[in-house]
Design a protein around this motif. Structure first.
Motif, PDB file in Angstrom:
ATOM      1  N   UNK A   1      13.201   9.951  18.433  1.00  0.00           N
ATOM      2  CA  UNK A   1      14.102   9.756  17.881  1.00  0.00           C
ATOM      3  C   UNK A   1      15.605  10.090  18.970  1.00  0.00           C
ATOM      4  N   UNK A   2      15.525  11.527  19.335  1.00  0.00           N
ATOM      5  CA  UNK A   2      16.789  11.467  19.720  1.00  0.00           C
ATOM      6  C   UNK A   2      16.817  10.425  21.366  1.00  0.00           C
ATOM      7  N   UNK A   3      15.936  10.904  21.378  1.00  0.00           N
ATOM      8  CA  UNK A   3      15.902  10.078  23.643  1.00  0.00           C
ATOM      9  C   UNK A   3      16.566   8.481  23.275  1.00  0.00           C
ATOM     10  N   UNK A   4      16.474   8.157  22.169  1.00  0.00           N
ATOM     11  CA  UNK A   4      16.346   6.347  21.469  1.00  0.00           C
ATOM     12  C   UNK A   4      17.579   6.020  20.991  1.00  0.00           C
ATOM     13  N   UNK A   5      17.979   7.520  20.221  1.00  0.00           N
ATOM     14  CA  UNK A   5      19.147   7.107  19.297  1.00  0.00           C
ATOM     15  C   UNK A   5      20.251   7.897  19.755  1.00  0.00           C
ATOM     16  N   UNK A   6      20.378   9.031  20.819  1.00  0.00           N
ATOM     17  CA  UNK A   6      20.770   9.642  21.309  1.00  0.00           C
ATOM     18  C   UNK A   6      21.629  10.528  21.141  1.00  0.00           C
ATOM     19  N   UNK A   7      21.547  11.250  19.425  1.00  0.00           N
ATOM     20  CA  UNK A   7      22.142  11.725  18.252  1.00  0.00           C
ATOM     21  C   UNK A   7      21.508  12.043  17.227  1.00  0.00           C
ATOM     22  N   UNK A   8      20.493  13.094  16.706  1.00  0.00           N
ATOM     23  CA  UNK A   8      20.316  12.648  15.302  1.00  0.00           C
ATOM     24  C   UNK A   8      21.039  14.138  14.522  1.00  0.00           C
ATOM     25  N   UNK A   9      21.164  13.541  13.660  1.00  0.00           N
ATOM     26  CA  UNK A   9      21.338  15.035  12.435  1.00  0.00           C
ATOM     27  C   UNK A   9      19.966  15.541  12.013  1.00  0.00           C
ATOM     28  N   UNK A  10      20.374  16.837  11.550  1.00  0.00           N
ATOM     29  CA  UNK A  10      19.195  17.775  11.193  1.00  0.00           C
ATOM     30  C   UNK A  10      19.255  19.171  10.640  1.00  0.00           C
ATOM     31  N   UNK A  11      19.015  19.572  10.054  1.00  0.00           N
ATOM     32  CA  UNK A  11      19.304  21.362  10.005  1.00  0.00           C
ATOM     33  C   UNK A  11      19.089  22.097  11.105  1.00  0.00           C
ATOM     34  N   UNK A  12      20.078  22.816  11.191  1.00  0.00           N
ATOM     35  CA  UNK A  12      20.046  23.149  12.594  1.00  0.00           C
ATOM     36  C   UNK A  12      19.148  24.446  12.638  1.00  0.00           C
ATOM     37  N   UNK A  13      17.867  25.115  11.910  1.00  0.00           N
ATOM     38  CA  UNK A  13      17.078  25.993  12.636  1.00  0.00           C
ATOM     39  C   UNK A  13      16.110  24.515  13.397  1.00  0.00           C
ATOM     40  N   UNK A  14      16.133  23.558  12.944  1.00  0.00           N
ATOM     41  CA  UNK A  14      15.783  22.483  13.586  1.00  0.00           C
ATOM     42  C   UNK A  14      15.847  21.867  15.469  1.00  0.00           C
ATOM     43  N   UNK A  15      17.393  21.489  14.244  1.00  0.00           N
ATOM     44  CA  UNK A  15      18.090  21.378  16.467  1.00  0.00           C
ATOM     45  C   UNK A  15      17.569  22.168  17.251  1.00  0.00           C
ATOM     46  N   UNK A  16      17.492  24.419  16.361  1.00  0.00           N
ATOM     47  CA  UNK A  16      17.788  24.567  17.257  1.00  0.00           C
ATOM     48  C   UNK A  16      16.166  25.003  18.159  1.00  0.00           C
ATOM     49  N   UNK A  17      15.764  24.789  17.282  1.00  0.00           N
ATOM     50  CA  UNK A  17      13.705  24.148  18.101  1.00  0.00           C
ATOM     51  C   UNK A  17      13.927  23.478  19.070  1.00  0.00           C
ATOM     52  N   UNK A  18      14.478  22.102  18.872  1.00  0.00           N
ATOM     53  CA  UNK A  18      14.827  21.374  19.589  1.00  0.00           C
ATOM     54  C   UNK A  18      15.265  21.358  20.674  1.00  0.00           C
ATOM     55  N   UNK A  19      15.976  21.727  20.512  1.00  0.00           N
ATOM     56  CA  UNK A  19      16.752  22.393  22.190  1.00  0.00           C
ATOM     57  C   UNK A  19      15.482  23.236  22.340  1.00  0.00           C
ATOM     58  N   UNK A  20      15.200  23.236  22.452  1.00  0.00           N
ATOM     59  CA  UNK A  20      14.212  24.909  23.135  1.00  0.00           C
ATOM     60  C   UNK A  20      12.649  23.983  23.880  1.00  0.00           C
ATOM     61  N   UNK A  21      12.550  22.638  22.418  1.00  0.00           N
ATOM     62  CA  UNK A  21      11.151  22.170  23.142  1.00  0.00           C
ATOM     63  C   UNK A  21      11.271  20.717  24.262  1.00  0.00           C
ATOM     64  N   UNK A  22      12.831  20.152  23.602  1.00  0.00           N
ATOM     65  CA  UNK A  22      13.433  19.005  24.011  1.00  0.00           C
ATOM     66  C   UNK A  22      13.928  19.208  25.632  1.00  0.00           C
ATOM     67  N   UNK A  23      14.601  20.209  26.430  1.00  0.00           N
ATOM     68  CA  UNK A  23      15.120  20.216  27.037  1.00  0.00           C
ATOM     69  C   UNK A  23      14.665  20.459  28.820  1.00  0.00           C
ATOM     70  N   UNK A  24      13.273  20.886  28.680  1.00  0.00           N
ATOM     71  CA  UNK A  24      11.921  21.084  29.506  1.00  0.00           C
ATOM     72  C   UNK A  24      11.813  19.746  29.855  1.00  0.00           C
ATOM     73  N   UNK A  25      11.267  19.110  28.312  1.00  0.00           N
ATOM     74  CA  UNK A  25      11.142  18.111  29.002  1.00  0.00           C
ATOM     75  C   UNK A  25      11.739  16.957  29.945  1.00  0.00           C
ATOM     76  N   UNK A  26      12.958  16.986  29.337  1.00  0.00           N
ATOM     77  CA  UNK A  26      14.600  16.061  29.389  1.00  0.00           C
ATOM     78  C   UNK A  26      14.315  16.488  31.200  1.00  0.00           C
ATOM     79  N   UNK A  27      14.259  17.456  31.720  1.00  0.00           N
ATOM     80  CA  UNK A  27      14.554  18.613  33.274  1.00  0.00           C
ATOM     81  C   UNK A  27      13.573  17.767  33.817  1.00  0.00           C
ATOM     82  N   UNK A  28      12.005  17.414  33.220  1.00  0.00           N
ATOM     83  CA  UNK A  28      11.326  16.870  34.226  1.00  0.00           C
ATOM     84  C   UNK A  28      11.147  15.351  34.742  1.00  0.00           C
TER      85      UNK A  28
END
Length: 155
Positions: A27-54
């Motif tokens: 959803x973040x890749x397709x929409x470039x911005x999403x609204x979620x809870x702060x805890x999920x956003x922090x977990x998503x950053x840890x999960x997504x940044x290595x994928x984006x770096x690839x």
């Protein structure tokens, strides 16, 4: 002891957490911005940044690794075609979390998570000059302009 247990489990089993974070990344890749809870956003950053770096290295191996995480062809194509060109010179920190306040129903902290290079509103803002604590309005007095004197025409 809590050795090697730093990440947030988000009150979910591992398979549910991985599926949720993968869907949020798509959803973040397709929409470039999403609204979620702060805890999920922090977990998503840890999960997504290595994928984006690839996505910086566009080869078959990288595409297969990213697809194994996301399971969405459109998101992988978007990531490798558009997003990878915008992040090519950035050494890291591809995502930004903006806190929104508290959700009224359950008092959960909400946040936006977005790509740093895709936010047009933040890019348009102009930085203001930093004020110091003791400064007030500039008290420089402008000197009155001297009237322009024309030189006599040489005949």
């Amino acid at each position: 002891m809590r050795h090697n247990k730093k990440f947030n489990h988000l009150s979910r089993k591992a398979a549910h957490r991985d599926a949720m974070l993968a869907n949020m990344t798509v959803s973040l890749i397709m929409h470039k911005r999403i609204e979620t809870t702060l805890a999920k956003a922090k977990a998503l950053r840890v999960y997504a940044e290595p994928i984006i770096n690839r996505a910086k290295k566009d080869d078959t191996s990288s595409r297969r690794v990213v697809f194994s995480y996301l399971q969405n062809k459109e998101a992988v194509t978007e990531l490798f075609k558009e997003i990878s060109q915008k992040i090519a010179d950035r050494p890291g920190g591809y995502l930004r979390i903006i806190k929104l306040g508290i959700r009224k129903s359950d008092a959960t902290e909400m946040a936006f998570i977005e790509f740093v290079d895709y936010d047009e509103n933040m890019a348009k803002t102009v930085k203001k000059a930093a004020k110091t604590r003791r400064s007030r309005k500039s008290q420089t007095v402008e000197a009155p302009e001297a009237p322009a004197v024309e030189a006599p025409a040489a005949e």
